[in-house]
Write an enzyme that holds these catalytic residues in place. Structure first.
Site, PDB file in Angstrom:
ATOM      1  N   HIS A 143      44.763-118.385 -11.171  1.00  0.00           N
ATOM      2  CA  HIS A 143      44.340-117.231 -10.362  1.00  0.00           C
ATOM      3  C   HIS A 143      43.490-116.257 -11.173  1.00  0.00           C
ATOM      4  O   HIS A 143      42.813-115.411 -10.595  1.00  0.00           O
ATOM      5  CB  HIS A 143      45.572-116.513  -9.800  1.00  0.00           C
ATOM      6  CG  HIS A 143      46.295-117.318  -8.760  1.00  0.00           C
ATOM      7  ND1 HIS A 143      46.242-117.025  -7.423  1.00  0.00           N
ATOM      8  CD2 HIS A 143      47.058-118.439  -8.868  1.00  0.00           C
ATOM      9  CE1 HIS A 143      46.951-117.919  -6.748  1.00  0.00           C
ATOM     10  NE2 HIS A 143      47.465-118.792  -7.599  1.00  0.00           N
ATOM     11  N   ASP A 188      38.115-109.831 -13.385  1.00  0.00           N
ATOM     12  CA  ASP A 188      39.108-110.230 -12.386  1.00  0.00           C
ATOM     13  C   ASP A 188      38.849-111.668 -11.962  1.00  0.00           C
ATOM     14  O   ASP A 188      37.682-112.058 -11.819  1.00  0.00           O
ATOM     15  CB  ASP A 188      39.007-109.312 -11.157  1.00  0.00           C
ATOM     16  CG  ASP A 188      40.363-109.067 -10.506  1.00  0.00           C
ATOM     17  OD1 ASP A 188      41.243-109.936 -10.651  1.00  0.00           O
ATOM     18  OD2 ASP A 188      40.541-108.016  -9.875  1.00  0.00           O
TER      19      ASP A 188
HETATM   20  O1  F6P Z   1      45.868-112.305 -11.116  1.00  0.00           O
HETATM   21  C1  F6P Z   1      46.990-112.958 -11.485  1.00  0.00           C
HETATM   22  C2  F6P Z   1      48.227-112.498 -10.763  1.00  0.00           C
HETATM   23  O2  F6P Z   1      49.134-113.554 -10.693  1.00  0.00           O
HETATM   24  C3  F6P Z   1      47.896-111.977  -9.386  1.00  0.00           C
HETATM   25  O3  F6P Z   1      47.621-112.980  -8.515  1.00  0.00           O
HETATM   26  C4  F6P Z   1      49.059-111.122  -9.099  1.00  0.00           C
HETATM   27  O4  F6P Z   1      48.764-110.123  -8.226  1.00  0.00           O
HETATM   28  C5  F6P Z   1      49.414-110.571 -10.426  1.00  0.00           C
HETATM   29  O5  F6P Z   1      48.879-111.436 -11.411  1.00  0.00           O
HETATM   30  C6  F6P Z   1      50.907-110.388 -10.492  1.00  0.00           C
HETATM   31  O6  F6P Z   1      51.345-109.994 -11.695  1.00  0.00           O
HETATM   32  P1  F6P Z   1      52.883-109.842 -12.020  1.00  0.00           P
HETATM   33  O7  F6P Z   1      53.567-111.033 -11.427  1.00  0.00           O
HETATM   34  O8  F6P Z   1      52.945-109.775 -13.496  1.00  0.00           O
HETATM   35  O9  F6P Z   1      53.308-108.586 -11.351  1.00  0.00           O
END
Ligand code: F6P
Length: 468
Positions: free
Chosen positions: A156, A365
């Protein structure tokens, strides 16, 4: 072939009203709802000793299997390696990157723990789809336990250029682990190119002889670009129906007929909020006519708040917000509203529909679904304007947004002015073309295309080999 889809991610989003989950969870939830299957990952809870049994719950056609994790292991794996090393590196923040080999060991151990829990839930014919940088080693670890079904991985985040990646002492191990999957997917062609380049540096030209695959250790790995999208109809419905909600009405009343600029981001240094606040300050300095007429609302729920790099960005933003309001606010006008809280998804979509401008200006991003959500949430008769960073993956597709370099303070300030004064005909024309793009690459296209690739990889395996 149509096996059960098993999605695996660190964070699992069991639908609840209170908070809007992050990009991965929103996207995957929509995919799982439309296709059904099992979604496995961490429960969000930590234990001091060995965690108890995996919890399994069923909601609306999706089975969620979640496990607690041991606190110390989780902290080293999630804060130490995944977010202390991979996150900054993948987002080109080398100054935030610190390496400790103990954290890599914890990353492997956490993956082994999760793989073990997952294995107990698997059925013959399952298609396994792992998500994000937390879980890179999982396919190899499962294969070592002789799980042989098709396994795919989707990243992602951005995948960095080789010259950045190789700052990580274990980069070759990570690359090799990625090659234990059958399909590896990226958000943009840039990310795929960086991956292919890295493979070529380590294994030579023969490893990248075909556009759609890499060849490592005698295995073919299908690679591709699968830009994640949004579920357009549900966002449209949420954004419309929430206009009648007390929360949205209160916000709109409080803005009092001024133009509303909105930003919605997890509080993360990659999101470019410091640069955005600077640009808003520059806009206010350069446009005295706008004083009293524009409100910027930045929603920034806290994220990974226990990490020093996140504390520090929070302090910077608090200082800047205070300075901007101190300099420009009047008795009846606060130019910048800065909220460290979250809202339910429908309320957020309602806020977005009410906004005239949305600023999505990360300094790096993978995709950024807020940009796509903002477009889907607009009233097509009177749509708002999207200001989008060229450094977000979404910029590759959303070419009709007002694109900016987030570091160019003056340029972003001028673009805020352009967005606020854009005539209706231009706003409609841009919105129409942006809608076409997000419709073409919506969330169903994302999971449909990825899973089709995974199924194709699975059909090439001899049936008997799919199960241990
Ligand atoms: O961008 C990567 C990602 O997995 C996003 O899709 C998500 O919003 C974010 O990181 C979530 O981060 P965490 O699980 O650390 O809160």
């Amino acid at each position: 072939m149509s096996g059960r889809l098993v999605a695996i991610s660190n964070r699992v989003s069991i639908p609840r009203k209170s908070a809007a989950p992050g990009g991965l969870a929103v996207g995957l939830l929509a995919a799982m709802r439309s296709r059904g299957g099992l979604w496995f990952g961490w429960s969000g809870d930590l234990t001091e000793d060995e965690p108890g049994e995996t919890d399994v719950v069923k909601r609306a056609g999706v089975t969620y299997a979640i496990t607690d994790m041991r606190r110390e292991l989780f902290e080293h794996y999630y804060y130490g390696f995944a977010n202390g090393m991979l996150w900054p590196l993948f987002h080109y923040f080398l100054e935030t990157f610190r390496y400790r080999d103990g954290y890599y060991d914890a990353y492997l151990e956490a993956n082994r723990f999760l793989a073990g829990r997952l294995q107990a839930l698997l059925e013959p014919g399952d298609l396994l789809w792992m998500h994000d940088y937390h879980l890179i080693p999982m396919a190899r670890l499962l294969r070592e336990e002789r799980v042989a079904g098709p396994m795919g991985f989707f990243l992602h985040t951005p995948f960095p250029h080789y010259e950045v990646l190789r700052a990580l002492p274990v980069y070759a191990e990570l690359l090799r682990d990625l090659c234990a999957y059958d399909v590896v997917g990226f958000q943009t062609a840039n990310d795929l190119n960086s991956f292919r380049d890295s493979i070529q540096y380590v294994w030579g030209e023969g490893a990248v002889r075909d556009e759609k695959s890499v060849f490592v250790d005698g295995r073919r790995v299908r690679v591709g670009v699968f830009p994640i999208g949004v579920e357009i109809e549900s966002i449209r419905a949420e954004s419309e129906s929430s206009q009648a909600s007390e929360q949205v009405k209160r916000m709109v009343r409080s803005v009092g007929g001024r133009k509303l600029v909105i930003g919605v981001d997890r509080l993360d240094y990659s999101k470019g909020m410091v640069e955005r606040f600077d640009a808003f300050q520059r806009f206010l300095e350069a446009s005295p006519d706008s004083h009293g007429k524009v409100t910027f609302m930045q929603i920034a729920p806290l994220s990974r708040a226990d990490m020093r790099s996140y504390e520090s960005i929070r302090e910077q933003l608090e200082g800047l917000a205070g300075r901007i309001n101190g300099q420009f606010a009047d008795t009846d006008w606060t130019p910048l509203r800065y909220l460290n809280r979250n809202f339910s998804h429908d309320i957020l979509m309602g806020f977005m529909r009410a906004a005239h401008v949305c600023m999505v200006t990360p300094v790096r991003d993978g995709m950024n679904l807020v940009a796509k959500e903002f477009i889907a949430a607009q009233d097509p008769r009177d749509p708002g304007v999207l200001i989008l960073s060229t450094l977000a993956g979404a910029a590759r597709e959303l070419t009709n947004a007002l694109q900016v370099n987030p570091y160019d303070t003056r340029g972003v300030a001028q673009t805020i002015q352009t967005a606020l004064s854009m005539p209706l005909s231009e706003r409609r024309q841009r919105h129409r073309s942006l809608m076409e793009v997000i419709r073409r690459n919506d969330i169903h296209a994302w999971h449909g295309n990825f899973v089709a690739e995974l199924e194709a990889a699975g059909s090439k395996q001899p049936r008997a080999a799919r199960r241990k």
